[in-house]
Structure formats: structure tokens, C-alpha cells
Design an enzyme around this catalytic site. Structure first.
Site, PDB file in Angstrom:
ATOM      1  N   GLU A 163       0.791  -1.227   0.000  1.00 26.16           N
ATOM      2  CA  GLU A 163       0.000   0.000   0.000  1.00 26.16           C
ATOM      3  C   GLU A 163       0.827   1.282   0.000  1.00 26.16           C
ATOM      4  O   GLU A 163       0.848   2.044   0.975  1.00 26.16           O
ATOM      5  CB  GLU A 163      -0.954  -0.001   1.193  1.00 26.16           C
ATOM      6  CG  GLU A 163      -1.980  -1.110   1.117  1.00 26.16           C
ATOM      7  CD  GLU A 163      -2.970  -1.086   2.254  1.00 26.16           C
ATOM      8  OE1 GLU A 163      -4.109  -1.507   2.049  1.00 26.16           O
ATOM      9  OE2 GLU A 163      -2.598  -0.640   3.370  1.00 26.16           O
ATOM     10  N   GLU A 355      -5.381  -8.377   0.814  1.00 25.82           N
ATOM     11  CA  GLU A 355      -5.993  -8.065   2.101  1.00 25.82           C
ATOM     12  C   GLU A 355      -7.491  -7.860   1.899  1.00 25.82           C
ATOM     13  O   GLU A 355      -7.915  -7.218   0.931  1.00 25.82           O
ATOM     14  CB  GLU A 355      -5.426  -6.791   2.744  1.00 25.82           C
ATOM     15  CG  GLU A 355      -4.038  -6.911   3.324  1.00 25.82           C
ATOM     16  CD  GLU A 355      -3.590  -5.623   4.005  1.00 25.82           C
ATOM     17  OE1 GLU A 355      -4.463  -4.809   4.409  1.00 25.82           O
ATOM     18  OE2 GLU A 355      -2.367  -5.422   4.129  1.00 25.82           O
TER      19      GLU A 355
END
EC number: 3.2.1.21
Length: 592
Positions: A163, A355
Site C-alpha cells: 500500500e 488483504e
């Protein structure tokens, strides 16, 4: 329906959130050690100094993974545990911990997926400028080499960065995360550019030095917009929003994904960021654009979009009482269908859900169990949407639940519980939640256990309808009519038209036009596309006929559509964009 053979069913953690042992065995400090020592940064003054003490409890944690039936586990390596100063001397004790963890996983039949960076940047390198220092990609490459040299005789699955939108946007723009900086956009994007270079350098190192053939990807935050309805107009608007770059922040997909896959920043991003965009060279993009084997995406929620005036994306507010997690994130399972679909369309790579999960206020009950039915319902709804994506041919290779266990949730401290395993932080006692037992059933059945939750859709469509739709999609760029279709299916044109109307509720001729125009819309968005070429590639015999049909279906000429798309969502000629649409943090309840 079962999921593909060798599908990765896993859970995921990060080093700072679970390991603890913050200064044990020669580990150096990270920016999160720095960030949490000052009160006011983290809820209730909490830190990750002990967290789940996974450093000392890893054997029991792996045993729980095996009990759950996981076949994969994604964890991150702590950079300053391996290199205390971030570069230079390697800490043997730090590497030895990951050695032991990998061996334990393999002995339990769990495939290790190693993430090289999940936000714990070395403090000593932060003092030298951190991600703003142009040397940071080289630092990261040296650290990567140390990890790959040590683990690649057993590890085959690698994730470079987790991320970048978060550790750049929250760490360098808003200051909510470590290192707590609030920089202007030019410096934020420069730090992001160096992180992308670090990704590329890491891929180079992995491919050059890995002892086993590596499978390499990365794990950006998925900024997903999904259609409020499945009308072609709402789908097109959601696709535009998902592919847009917004001028007021870094929360988007294309600014980050395009350099990695295509070797350039997107034109829309360069336009909206203007002078703030980093001065990237061809040599930079040659480094960033290293071949990757999968496109990871972390998806927790999405934004519903409807087509506004002229087709512009417009937010479709959720109704009062719509389900939310403890974090106040909206429960939008549709995001796990449309996100992989849109990203696969754009990047043409296998997708891994690196995720997906939810925060809850779980507790151990009087019976000694953790009854987290809300999480089970969350997982059912999201996995059914992922199942839909697979059924439609989207190449999804894995699903990793966030998270394996409750842990330190960054600036929120221990307020939230995301885990399949409950952790009593005072005693470090672990308890498998009901969701962990339920997930085991799904894994053992390779997804077939989800079948009982699928709503009864009635009898399947007749073969003649399925084949009609397949033929139209496969031959959209060719000139054909209903007679040609009927001849292919060996039936009468009137029978085919009548049957299609009965089953689908739409005239076959209108359906064919709509598919052609949807295809044309996508072509018109591409840089340098010419209307005459688009008309031909969409199965129209001439531009005049194409323009008439396009206007009838969309209310615009092809030229108007093309101009508004190239102007950018927020500045389209003649189109008033929804002022609520902006750069949105997919991890936020407010989108800020």
C-alpha cells in the site's frame, strides 16, 4: 462451484503490528517506534512494542494456522530487524528469526508469502531523508538482497511494497501515520516516485538472486468504485471513477499501477497534478516497469457510483442503517467483484486479494469461545462476490484475510480487532474465533462450502442465449447481424429474437448495439484513438451510422464523449462532476 486448483487461501499480518520485541536481539528502531513514543499520535498512547509478541510465540501461531487449514500466510519482514541502520551491517539474529518462521511454516504445510515493506521504515534512514532521499531505492535494493539471499532457497512468493498510497498518503501528506509528515503535493509525489523505484529495484534483485523461481507482485491499496446498478451507464461511470486520478491527493489506482505495469504515469495524472508531478525519466520507468506475476489488491470497501448528466460518475449514497464495521467502513461486498474485474481489465494480470477483512469488537464469551458471526457474514458476502468474478473468467489466484490475529491497528492502537484469532494482550493467550473455524470449512472444500449461501437463481439460461451473448462479445469488432447470429446457431432469426426477448427482457438488436457502444466507449478513452478507427473496431460500417447509434444510446456524439473523458472527471466540458467525488482514502469512514 470450487475455486481453482492451487488457489491460495491465506491470512496476512505485518511485522510492526504483531512481532513486538521492538529492541530485541539487535533490532534497530523504525519510524513507527519514533512515531508512537510521542503521546497524541496513537489512540490511548498505545504502541507496538509488545503487540502480539509473535517474535516469541511464532511456533504456536503457526500451529493455529495449520489448525485453520491455511495453505498460505503473508507476513512482512521488518527492515530494521534485518539491517538495524537500514543499510550496511546485517543483523544475523534478525534474519535467523525469519529463517525459523519460514521453516515452521513449511513444516506445517503453509506457503510463506514474504512482503518486503509494510511501513516500518528504518529510523536511521529517515534521519537521512527517508523516501525523499533519491538514494532510498538503492537502500531498499540492498536490504532486499539480504532477505532474498537468506530465504529464497525456500520462499517463492514475494510482495515488494504494501500500500504505497497509505505509507505515502498517511505518512507524508496527512501525518496520521509514521513518520508523521505533512508535506506539500510535490514532495509527497516525489516520495511516492522513489517508492515506485524501490519496487522496481526490488523486483530486479529478486529475479537476479532468487535461488528458486520467484513469483513476484505488489500490494497497492484498492481504490474501488462499483456501479449502483448493473446498467451499462452506471458500470461505465464506475469504471471511469476507478480509473481516475484526482487532483487533491494520492488515493487512486492508476498513478501507482500504470508505472509498474505500463512504464509511464497516466496522462490524466500528469494533467491534474501538473507542476507537482515528479520529473521522471525514461530510465526511471525502465527500472519501475519490471515484469510482475500478479497484481495484488487490498480491498475492504468501495463507493457506489451512478451515471450523472453526460455519464459523469456521481456518488450514490448508501441508505441509512447500511452495515458498517467498527471502523465505520461500509460493508460493500460488490467491491470484491468489481475491483478485481476493473483492475484485471486494465492491467491484464492475475489478481490476488492480498488483504480483505473487517474490524469488530470481539470478546471471549462465558463459554470460552469468540462468537464473531458478523465477521462470518462479512466473509460470506465478500467471498461470494469473488466467486462471481472467478465464474466470469477473471483470473484470481488467492484470497488473504486481514488479519490472521488481532493486532496493533496503527494510529488506532488496539481499539479494533480484525483477526480470525482473538488475542488477549495481557496474557498473550490466543483463541480461534468462530470465523476461523468457518474459514477452515471453506478452505478444506476449496470454496465449495460457499455454495449453500448462493441464492437460488432459478433455471440456467438456455444454451442458445448463452451462446448468443458469447458470440456478440467475441465478435464485437466484426460486422454481423441477427441473421448471421441465427445462422451460426442454426435457428431462424425470428425464433432467436423472440427467445432472447423472453429470457433477457431486451430486444436482441438493442443488446447488440449496447455491447458495441460499450466497447466503443472503452476505445474512445484510449490516448490517440480516432473516431473512424473506433467505429470500425466496434463493428460499424461507417462513421455516420456509428455517430447516430452512439448518440441514441448515450445522448452524446463520440467526439463529445472523447473530449469529456480526456478533460478529466473533474473538468469535463459541459459536464458537472459530483463535487463529493475526490481523492478518497479507501481505509477511511469519511474518505478524507
Amino acid at each position: 462451484m470450487s475455486f481453482p486448483d492451487k488457489f491460495s487461501w491465506g491470512a496476512v499480518t505485518s511485522a510492526y503490528q504483531i512481532e513486538g520485541a521492538w529492541e530485541a536481539d539487535g533490532k534497530g528502531p523504525s519510524v513507527w517506534d519514533m512515531f508512537t513514543r510521542r503521546r497524541g499520535h496513537v489512540w490511548d498512547g498505545q504502541t507496538g512494542q509488545v503487540a502480539c509478541d509473535h517474535y516469541n510465540h511464532y511456533k504456536g501461531d503457526v500451529a493455529l494456522m495449520a489448525q485453520m487449514g491455511l495453505n498460505a500466510y503473508r507476513f512482512s519482514v521488518c527492515w530494521p530487524r534485518v539491517m538495524p541502520s537500514g543499510t550496511g551491517a546485517v543483523n544475523e539474529a534478525g534474519l535467523a528469526f525469519y529463517d525459523r518462521l519460514v521453516d515452521e511454516l513449511l513444516a506445517a504445510g503453509v506457503q510463506p508469502w514474504v512482503t518486503l515493506f509494510h511501513w516500518d521504515f528504518p529510523y536511521q534512514l529517515f534521519l537521512r531523508g527517508g523516501w525523499l532521499n533519491p538514494e532510498s531505492p538503492a537502500w531498499f535494493a540492498k536490504y532486499t538482497a539480504a532477505v532474498v539471499d537468506r530465504l529464497s532457497d525456500r520462499v517463492t512468493h514475494w510482495v515488494t511494497l504494501n500500500e504505497p498510497q497509505c505509507f505515502i498518503g498517511l505518512g507524508h501528506a496527512s501525518g496520521e501515520h509514521a513518520p508523521g509528515l505533512k508535506l506539500d503535493l510535490p514532495e509527497v509525489l516525489l516520495a511516492g516516485h522513489h517508492a515506485l523505484l524501490a519496487h522496481g529495484r526490488a523486483v530486479e534483485v529478486i529475479r537476479e538472486r532468487a535461488k528458486k523461481k520467484p513469483i513476484v507482485g505488489w500490494s497497492p491499496a484498492g481504490t474501488i468504485y462499483y456501479p449502483a446498478t448493473e446498467s451499462s451507464e452506471d458500470i461505465a461511470a464506475a469504471r471511469v471513477a476507478t480509473n481516475s486520478v484526482w487532483p487533491d491527493g494520492v488515493w487512486n489506482n492508476r498513478w501507482w499501477g500504470d508505472p509498474v505495469v505500463f512504464g509511464n504515469y497516466p496522462e490524466e495524472g500528469l494533467r491534474v497534478y501538473g507542476a507537482a508531478a515528479p520529473r521522471a525519466t525514461k530510465a526511471d520507468f525502465k527500472i519501475i516497469q519490471q515484469p510482475i506475476d500478479f497484481y495484488g489488491c487490498n480491498i475492504f470497501q468501495g463507493e457506489a457510483i451512478k451515471a450523472g448528466p453526460g455519464g459523469a460518475p456521481t456518488l450514490a449514497p448508501l441508505p441509512p442503517g447500511h452495515p458498517r464495521t467498527l471502523y465505520l467502513w461500509s460493508q460493500t461486498p460488490e467491491a470484491l467483484y468489481w475491483g478485481p474485474k476493473f483492475l484485471a481489465e486494465t492491467y491484464k494480470l492475475p489478481i490476488v486479494i492480498t488483504e480483505c477483512g473487517m474490524s469488530n469488537c470481539d470478546m471471549v464469551g462465558h463459554d470460552g469461545r469468540v462468537h464473531d458471526q458478523v465477521r462470518i457474514e462479512f466473509m460470506i458476502s465478500y467471498l461470494l462476490q469473488l466467486r462471481r468474478a472467478l465464474a466470469e473468467g477473471i483470473d484470481v489466484r488467492g484470497y488473504f484475510n486481514w488479519s490472521l490475529m488481532d493486532n496493533f491497528e496503527w494510529q488506532e492502537g488496539y481499539k479494533h480487532r480484525f483477526g480470525l484469532i482473538h488475542v488477549d494482550y495481557a496474557t498473550q493467550r490466543r483463541t480461534l474465533k468462530d470465523s476461523a473455524h468457518w474459514f477452515r470449512e471453506v478452505i478444506v472444500s476449496n470454496g465449495a462450502a460457499l455454495e449453500k449461501y448462493v441464492p437460488d437463481a432459478g433455471p440456467p439460461q438456455p444454451y442458445v442465449i448463452q451462446e448468443t451473448m458469447r458470440y456478440v462479445a467475441a465478435h464485437v469488432g466484426e460486422s454481423f447481424n441477427i441473421k448471421d447470429l441465427a445462422a451460426h446457431l442454426r435457428c431462424h432469426p425470428d425464433f432467436l429474437s423472440r427467445k432472447f426477448k423472453q429470457q433477457v427482457g431486451e430486444d436482441l438488436s438493442a443488446y447488440i448495439r449496447r455491447v458495441r457502444i460499450d466497447h466503443a466507449r472503452e476505445l474512445l478513452k484510449q490516448s490517440g484513438s480516432l473516431i473512424d478507427d473506433v467505429a470500425e473496431k466496434s463493428g460499424f460500417s461507417d462513421r455516420i451510422h456509428f455517430t447516430k447509434v452512439f448518440r441514441r444510446v448515450t445522448g452524446q456524439t463520440p467526439g463529445q464523449f472523447q473530449r469529456q473523458f480526456r478533460a478529466g472527471v473533474g473538468e469535463r466540458a459541459g459536464v458537472v462532476a459530483d463535487p463529493r467525488l475526490k481523492s478518497k482514502n479507501p481505509r477511511s469512514a469519511t474518505g478524507a
